[in-house]
Write a protein that holds these residues in place. Structure first.
Motif, PDB file in Angstrom:
ATOM      1  N   ARG A  21       1.185   4.188  -2.816  1.00  0.00           N
ATOM      2  CA  ARG A  21       0.909   5.533  -2.529  1.00  0.00           C
ATOM      3  C   ARG A  21       1.873   6.330  -3.408  1.00  0.00           C
ATOM      4  NH1 ARG A  21      -1.310   3.692   1.840  1.00  0.00           N
ATOM      5  NH2 ARG A  21       0.553   3.979   3.080  1.00  0.00           N
ATOM      6  N   GLU A  22       3.258   5.680  -3.159  1.00  0.00           N
ATOM      7  CA  GLU A  22       4.324   6.396  -3.615  1.00  0.00           C
ATOM      8  C   GLU A  22       4.336   6.554  -5.183  1.00  0.00           C
ATOM      9  OE1 GLU A  22       9.303   5.975  -3.379  1.00  0.00           O
ATOM     10  OE2 GLU A  22       7.829   5.013  -1.903  1.00  0.00           O
ATOM     11  N   LYS A  57       1.628   6.424  -7.057  1.00  0.00           N
ATOM     12  CA  LYS A  57       0.374   7.269  -7.730  1.00  0.00           C
ATOM     13  C   LYS A  57       1.146   8.762  -7.717  1.00  0.00           C
ATOM     14  CE  LYS A  57      -3.735   5.090  -7.081  1.00  0.00           C
ATOM     15  NZ  LYS A  57      -4.868   4.970  -6.207  1.00  0.00           N
ATOM     16  N   ASP A  76       0.659  -1.250   0.119  1.00  0.00           N
ATOM     17  CA  ASP A  76       0.089  -0.143   0.089  1.00  0.00           C
ATOM     18  C   ASP A  76       0.787   1.373  -0.025  1.00  0.00           C
ATOM     19  OD1 ASP A  76      -2.339  -1.675  -0.214  1.00  0.00           O
ATOM     20  OD2 ASP A  76      -2.752  -1.368   2.186  1.00  0.00           O
TER      21      ASP A  76
END
Length: 125
Positions: free
Chosen positions: A51-52, A54, A47
């Motif tokens: 996020r990184e 994105k 996860d």
């Protein structure tokens, strides 16, 4: 000779209740706990990496947009009409080069990593 008597020291055992716990079950429980914690750590790491990624993709999209804007501005600035306008604006005495001033490059020589220039254009100057 006198034989020595061995004294046996007897320890008094306390009455303790011991519940038999199967070792195999304990090992299985420890294994399940370790696998569960490993799975949770792996999910959290995935996860975080998602996020990184994105964030980096958004940064890349913004950079590409800035690049396209700058490329568009540059092409507008270097258009022939805008170049003529800039030459007039700054009172520059410029004109198109004569044929003898132009150096023409030939095919690319990959082995020597050099471009082959037409030497006849140098001779005409």
């Amino acid at each position: 000779m006198v034989a020595k008597k061995k004294r046996t020291i007897r320890k008094k055992k306390k009455n303790q209740v011991q519940v038999p716990f199967p070792v195999v079950l304990a090992n299985v429980l420890v294994l399940v706990a370790v696998l569960g914690l490993s799975y949770m750590w792996l999910c959290a790491r995935c996860d975080a990496l998602g996020r990184e990624i994105k964030g980096k993709e958004a940064e890349l999209a913004a950079a590409q947009k800035r690049f396209n804007n700058e490329q568009e501005r540059w092409s507008m600035m270097t258009s022939p009409s805008n170049l003529r306008q800039a030459i007039r604006k700054f009172n520059l005495d410029m004109q198109m080069p004569r044929e003898s001033q132009i150096v023409k490059l030939g095919p690319w020589d990959a082995s020597g990593r050099t471009a082959q220039a037409d030497t006849r254009s140098y001779m005409r100057q």
